[in-house]
Every structure is written in structure tokens, then in C-alpha cells.
Design a protein around this motif. Structure first.
Motif, mmCIF file in Angstrom:
data_model
loop_
_atom_site.group_PDB
_atom_site.id
_atom_site.type_symbol
_atom_site.label_atom_id
_atom_site.label_comp_id
_atom_site.label_asym_id
_atom_site.label_seq_id
_atom_site.Cartn_x
_atom_site.Cartn_y
_atom_site.Cartn_z
ATOM 1 N N TYR A 1 0.797 -1.228 0.000
ATOM 2 C CA TYR A 1 0.000 0.000 0.000
ATOM 3 C C TYR A 1 0.828 1.275 0.000
ATOM 4 C CZ TYR A 1 0.903 -1.380 4.855
ATOM 5 O OH TYR A 1 1.496 -1.835 6.006
ATOM 6 N N GLN B 1 9.626 9.979 12.423
ATOM 7 C CA GLN B 1 9.126 8.839 11.641
ATOM 8 C C GLN B 1 10.017 8.584 10.436
ATOM 9 O OE1 GLN B 1 5.414 8.668 9.086
ATOM 10 N NE2 GLN B 1 4.634 7.702 10.928
ATOM 11 N N SER B 2 10.062 7.298 10.026
ATOM 12 C CA SER B 2 10.887 6.921 8.860
ATOM 13 C C SER B 2 10.354 5.619 8.282
ATOM 14 C CB SER B 2 12.336 6.705 9.298
ATOM 15 O OG SER B 2 12.416 5.579 10.143
ATOM 16 N N GLY B 3 10.956 5.198 7.179
ATOM 17 C CA GLY B 3 10.744 3.837 6.709
ATOM 18 C C GLY B 3 11.320 2.874 7.735
ATOM 19 N N GLU B 4 11.142 1.581 7.485
ATOM 20 C CA GLU B 4 11.663 0.619 8.480
ATOM 21 C C GLU B 4 13.187 0.583 8.404
ATOM 22 O OE1 GLU B 4 9.340 -2.737 9.697
ATOM 23 O OE2 GLU B 4 11.052 -4.018 9.239
ATOM 24 N N SER C 1 8.766 6.281 15.343
ATOM 25 C CA SER C 1 7.888 5.464 14.505
ATOM 26 C C SER C 1 8.723 5.000 13.314
ATOM 27 C CB SER C 1 6.688 6.305 14.047
ATOM 28 O OG SER C 1 5.870 5.556 13.168
ATOM 29 N N ARG D 1 1.748 0.767 14.081
ATOM 30 C CA ARG D 1 0.394 0.274 13.791
ATOM 31 C C ARG D 1 0.426 -1.211 13.465
ATOM 32 N NH1 ARG D 1 -2.379 4.597 9.635
ATOM 33 N NH2 ARG D 1 -2.408 6.415 11.006
ATOM 34 N N GLU E 1 -1.859 -2.318 11.586
ATOM 35 C CA GLU E 1 -2.389 -2.115 10.215
ATOM 36 C C GLU E 1 -3.713 -2.825 9.948
ATOM 37 O OE1 GLU E 1 -0.798 0.239 9.098
ATOM 38 O OE2 GLU E 1 1.331 0.022 9.466
ATOM 39 N N ARG F 1 4.549 -8.606 14.338
ATOM 40 C CA ARG F 1 4.250 -7.193 14.602
ATOM 41 C C ARG F 1 3.690 -7.038 16.027
ATOM 42 N NH1 ARG F 1 5.665 -2.585 11.427
ATOM 43 N NH2 ARG F 1 3.929 -1.119 11.314
ATOM 44 N N MET G 1 -5.231 0.925 9.365
ATOM 45 C CA MET G 1 -5.827 1.675 8.259
ATOM 46 C C MET G 1 -7.262 1.202 8.077
ATOM 47 S SD MET G 1 -2.881 1.974 5.372
ATOM 48 C CE MET G 1 -1.931 0.583 5.933
ATOM 49 N N PRO H 1 -7.777 6.604 6.985
ATOM 50 C CA PRO H 1 -8.260 5.920 5.783
ATOM 51 C C PRO H 1 -7.109 5.482 4.879
ATOM 52 C CG PRO H 1 -8.496 8.299 5.563
ATOM 53 C CD PRO H 1 -8.022 8.052 6.971
ATOM 54 N N PHE H 2 -7.289 4.335 4.248
ATOM 55 C CA PHE H 2 -6.340 3.889 3.220
ATOM 56 C C PHE H 2 -6.585 4.719 1.958
ATOM 57 C CE2 PHE H 2 -6.287 1.217 -0.665
ATOM 58 C CZ PHE H 2 -4.911 1.204 -0.854
ATOM 59 N N ILE H 3 -5.500 5.237 1.379
ATOM 60 C CA ILE H 3 -5.605 6.017 0.132
ATOM 61 C C ILE H 3 -4.662 5.372 -0.888
ATOM 62 C CG2 ILE H 3 -5.341 8.309 -0.909
ATOM 63 C CD1 ILE H 3 -5.629 9.522 1.898
ATOM 64 N N TYR I 1 8.196 11.884 0.578
ATOM 65 C CA TYR I 1 7.620 11.083 1.674
ATOM 66 C C TYR I 1 6.115 10.999 1.480
ATOM 67 C CZ TYR I 1 7.712 8.837 6.250
ATOM 68 O OH TYR I 1 7.634 7.915 7.276
ATOM 69 N N LEU J 1 3.439 8.731 1.309
ATOM 70 C CA LEU J 1 2.961 7.363 1.520
ATOM 71 C C LEU J 1 1.736 7.120 0.661
ATOM 72 C CD1 LEU J 1 3.118 7.437 5.427
ATOM 73 C CD2 LEU J 1 4.865 6.624 3.866
ATOM 74 N N TYR J 2 0.981 8.201 0.432
ATOM 75 C CA TYR J 2 -0.231 8.150 -0.402
ATOM 76 C C TYR J 2 -0.322 9.486 -1.112
ATOM 77 C CZ TYR J 2 -1.448 10.308 3.983
ATOM 78 O OH TYR J 2 -1.423 11.100 5.095
HETATM 79 N N1 SAH Z 1 7.685 2.575 8.392
HETATM 80 C C1 SAH Z 1 6.961 2.710 9.609
HETATM 81 C C2 SAH Z 1 6.380 4.096 9.818
HETATM 82 C C3 SAH Z 1 6.043 4.876 8.584
HETATM 83 S S1 SAH Z 1 4.618 4.364 7.717
HETATM 84 C C4 SAH Z 1 5.854 1.663 9.677
HETATM 85 O O1 SAH Z 1 5.479 1.136 8.636
HETATM 86 O O2 SAH Z 1 5.404 1.394 10.782
HETATM 87 C C5 SAH Z 1 3.347 5.101 8.727
HETATM 88 C C6 SAH Z 1 1.949 4.614 8.458
HETATM 89 O O3 SAH Z 1 1.488 5.100 7.195
HETATM 90 C C7 SAH Z 1 1.764 3.120 8.321
HETATM 91 O O4 SAH Z 1 1.688 2.535 9.593
HETATM 92 C C8 SAH Z 1 0.475 3.014 7.513
HETATM 93 O O5 SAH Z 1 -0.644 2.763 8.374
HETATM 94 C C9 SAH Z 1 0.324 4.396 6.856
HETATM 95 N N2 SAH Z 1 0.217 4.297 5.395
HETATM 96 C C10 SAH Z 1 1.096 3.762 4.532
HETATM 97 N N3 SAH Z 1 0.601 3.767 3.266
HETATM 98 C C11 SAH Z 1 -0.637 4.323 3.336
HETATM 99 C C12 SAH Z 1 -1.670 4.591 2.366
HETATM 100 N N4 SAH Z 1 -1.525 4.276 1.088
HETATM 101 N N5 SAH Z 1 -2.819 5.169 2.801
HETATM 102 C C13 SAH Z 1 -2.971 5.502 4.109
HETATM 103 N N6 SAH Z 1 -2.044 5.264 5.055
HETATM 104 C C14 SAH Z 1 -0.882 4.684 4.689
#
Ligand code: SAH
Ligand code: SF4
Length: 340
Positions: free
Chosen positions: A54, A92-95, A123, A146, A148, A167, A186, A216-218, A290, A292-293
Motif C-alpha cells: 500500500y 518517523q521513517s521507513g523501516e 515510529s 500500527r 495495520e 508485529r 488503516m 483511511p487507506f488512500i 515522503y 505514503l499516499y
Molecule cells: N515505516 C513505519 C512508519 C512509517 S509508515 C511503519 O510502517 O510502521 C506510517 C503509516 O502510514 C503506516 O503505519 C500506515 O498505516 C500508513 N500508510 C502507509 N501507506 C498508506 C496509504 N496508502 N494510505 C494511508 N495510510 C498509509
């Protein structure tokens, strides 16, 4: 005012969205008062070792340039934010990989020695228990991770065969190590059912979370889920209200994703039980990398008038921004803030 789990579930099943969110608002204001805690969010690196289906910064997505802010750059942005009154920060960052964790350890130590009193939340994904322990010893207070989705099959599919049990082990490790713990999910992931959504809320309750982040998921156009449907904001509001009723003491942000989906999305989350706002204070030069969506509002929110903007947005709701550490409330000690 706190209601029983049975009453909360009944309201979720039978009340209209307006009734349900009004109830959640009453509970929120009776426990937390009318203040909305401000946290400064720094997205300090978009390097990630994972490939969640996602996410717009997944490892295999080539269209972002990878960055990691320097320690000096992070300290500078924190100094500027502290001058505006912000005393609670989320990094916050990527893993992270082990090299990233070593850098973070040094950074946390530097921040803690410079500002002993500031609240520091991390995070940065699923790490080993010993890494979490070292980060805690260096001065981290809180962690956001999260789960998730509470559906293990969906989790594994969307997180590229990672395991939900792993997790949840990480969430348990963090709690045992004494972090103030945040998790969440999400809403509207492809494959989610009504039952998954309810189970997500119940999992937040059984984990006894101090903080719950849900949004919300986007779908992101550059990911394998590009053609999935966008989540419903009403479902997001309803589940926010339920989590608030189940966990009256938790801190709950009105997430950026809700504000990105709808111009009034964050206001609707505040009206449904959220009591925290995360201000994106990442330097503009990095924000485009950055995403994510798509449609993330932070690209329009400039420095420093964003605080005035958010403060103005809270007024019509009868709420006001609140500055300080904003530590988690301890229901066992009966800590209640504000009253109503
Ligand atoms: N890398 C770490 C923190 C950054 S991601 C982790 O994954 O825990 C932070 C949050 O962004 C994720 O936990 C996820 O719930 C959210 N996220 C990622 N992609 C998304 C999307 N397409 N729509 C909405 N939320 C999203
Ligand atoms: Fe990496 Fe987090 Fe995105 Fe997954 S959600 S790809 S772990 S940044």
C-alpha cells in the motif's frame, strides 16, 4: 464520563453517525477537556527495507529519491518548533536497517541531552527487542507501530508475507520496555470486511494502547494497490468513535490521511473523538519524497503560519491547541484532565 464496552458496541451497531460521534465527543471532552495536543512530526528518512503493497515509499518504488536528514538538520527543525511552543515530537521513517538504527540511537541521545524534558516518540517500524531497549535507554519515551489490520491473512498479503504475530510481538516488547505505546490501523484496506474493522477496534482495546492512530487507506498510483478503492471517511469516523468509547483515556490523532481525503477530514476526526494533531514540520525539500499516499495535505501547509491555520480550524469546534508533553493518561491512577 466513561461507558461500558457493551454500551459502546451497542452504540456502534445502532446509532447514526451523528449520534455516535456526539457520544464519543462527550466522552473525549469529559476525560481530556477541550484541548487538542500538538505534536511536531519529522519524517526524517524515507529509506525503507520493506515492500508493503500500500505504501508510496516501499523499497521497490523507484520514483522517489531516497533521503536521510542529518542530525544537525533534525535538531535545527526541532529548535525552530520549540520556539513556537512545540514540546512533543514524533520522528518517523521507513523501516530501519541496523545502520539506520545505529544513527537513530545517536540522534536520540543527542536530542535527550540537549532537551531533557521534551517528549520524544519514534515510529520507525518493526525492530528487535534489543534495539527498542537501546533506544529507550538513550531517551525515547513513546513508540508508534500500527498493526495495520487485525486479519493475519490480509496482513501477510499486504505486507509482503510479513507476519502479524511478529508485529504484535513488537508491540508487546515495546510495552514491556516501558514505552508509552501507540498502535492502530488503516480503514478500508482492500479485502477488509465489516468484521475486520470491528476486530481492529477490539484489538486496540485488548492491547490497552496509550495512543491509537487510525486513518483511511488512500491508494497510491505507483503501488500494486493503485486501482483499489479509496476508503470511506464515514467508516473512519465511526470506527474512530468506537475506539474512543472503548479507550477513553487514549490519545488519538486526527490523522493527516483523513485531512488528505477530505478538506475537513481532520475536523471530522476531532468531532469523532480524536484529541491530537500532528503538525508536519519536515523541511519542504523532503516532503515530496515522503508521499505514503497521494494528495498528502502537508505539501500545502507552510511554515510557520500552519499553527495559526490549525488553531483557526479548531475554534469552530470549540477546541483549542494545547502545547506541552501531553503524556499518556493513566486510567489506573484515575488521571483526568480538563473535566467538562
Ligand atoms: N515505516 C513505519 C512508519 C512509517 S509508515 C511503519 O510502517 O510502521 C506510517 C503509516 O502510514 C503506516 O503505519 C500506515 O498505516 C500508513 N500508510 C502507509 N501507506 C498508506 C496509504 N496508502 N494510505 C494511508 N495510510 C498509509
Ligand atoms: Fe516501509 Fe512503513 Fe511504507 Fe511499509 S508502511 S513500506 S514499513 S514506510
Amino acid at each position: 464520563m466513561v461507558i461500558s464496552e457493551k454500551e459502546a458496541l451497542k452504540a456502534y451497531r445502532t446509532a447514526t453517525t451523528a449520534e455516535l460521534t456526539a457520544l464519543a465527543r462527550r466522552v473525549t471532552e469529559s476525560v481530556h477537556g477541550t484541548g487538542v495536543w500538538v505534536r511536531g512530526l519529522i519524517e526524517f528518512s524515507n529509506k525503507c527495507r520493506r515492500n508493503c503493497l500500500y505504501c508510496g515509499i516501499r523499497r521497490d518504488y523507484p520514483a522517489v529519491s531516497r533521503y536521510a536528514m542529518t542530525e544537525g538538520g533534525i535538531i535545527e527543525v526541532m529548535s525552530r518548533s520549540r520556539a513556537l511552543g512545540i514540546e512533543s515530537f514524533v520522528l518517523q521513517s521507513g523501516e530501519l536497517d541496523p545502520k539506520g538504527t545505529a544513527g537513530l540511537l545517536k540522534l536520540v541521545g543527542a536530542i535527550r541531552s540537549k532537551w531533557p524534558d521534551t517528549a520524544l516518540t519514534l515510529s520507525c517500524g518493526t525492530l528487535s527487542r534489543s534495539e527498542y531497549a537501546e533506544l529507550k535507554a538513550a531517551g525515547a519515551d513513546r513508540y508508534l507501530l500500527r498493526f495495520e489490520t487485525s486479519d493475519p491473512i490480509l496482513y501477510s498479503r499486504l505486507r509482503n508475507r510479513a507476519s502479524l504475530a511478529r508485529r504484535l510481538r513488537a508491540v508487546a516488547d515495546l510495552k514491556e520496555l516501558g514505552y508509552q505505546m501507540g498502535s492502530g490501523f488503516m480503514v478500508g484496506l482492500p479485502g477488509e470486511t465489516r468484521k475486520t474493522r470491528l476486530d481492529n477496534a477490539l484489538l486496540c482495546k485488548s492491547l490497552e494502547l496509550d495512543m491509537v492512530g487510525l486513518g483511511p487507506f488512500i491508494p497510491h498510483p505507483g503501488t500494486p494497490l493503485a486501482s483499489a478503492a479509496v476508503a470511506s471517511l464515514e467508516f473512519t469516523e465511526r470506527i474512530t468513535a468506537l475506539v474512543r468509547l472503548l479507550l477513553p483515556f487514549a490519545h488519538m490523532p486526527a490523522t493527516t490521511a483523513s485531512g488528505s481525503l477530505d478538506a475537513l477530514g481532520r475536523e471530522r476526526m476531532i468531532s469523532a473523538g480524536a484529541n491530537v494533531l500532528m503538525l508536519n514540520i519536515t523541511p519542504m525539500v523532503f516532503r515530496r519524497d515522503y508521499l505514503l499516499y497521494p494528495g498528502k495535505i502537508c505539501l500545502q501547509e507552510g511554515w510557520p503560519d500552519f499553527l495559526d491555520n490549525l488553531s483557526g480550524r479548531m475554534k469552530p469546534l470549540g477546541r483549542s491547541l494545547r502545547f506541552g508533553r501531553g503524556d499518556c493518561l493513566d486510567p489506573a491512577r484515575g488521571t483526568v484532565e480538563g473535566g467538562s
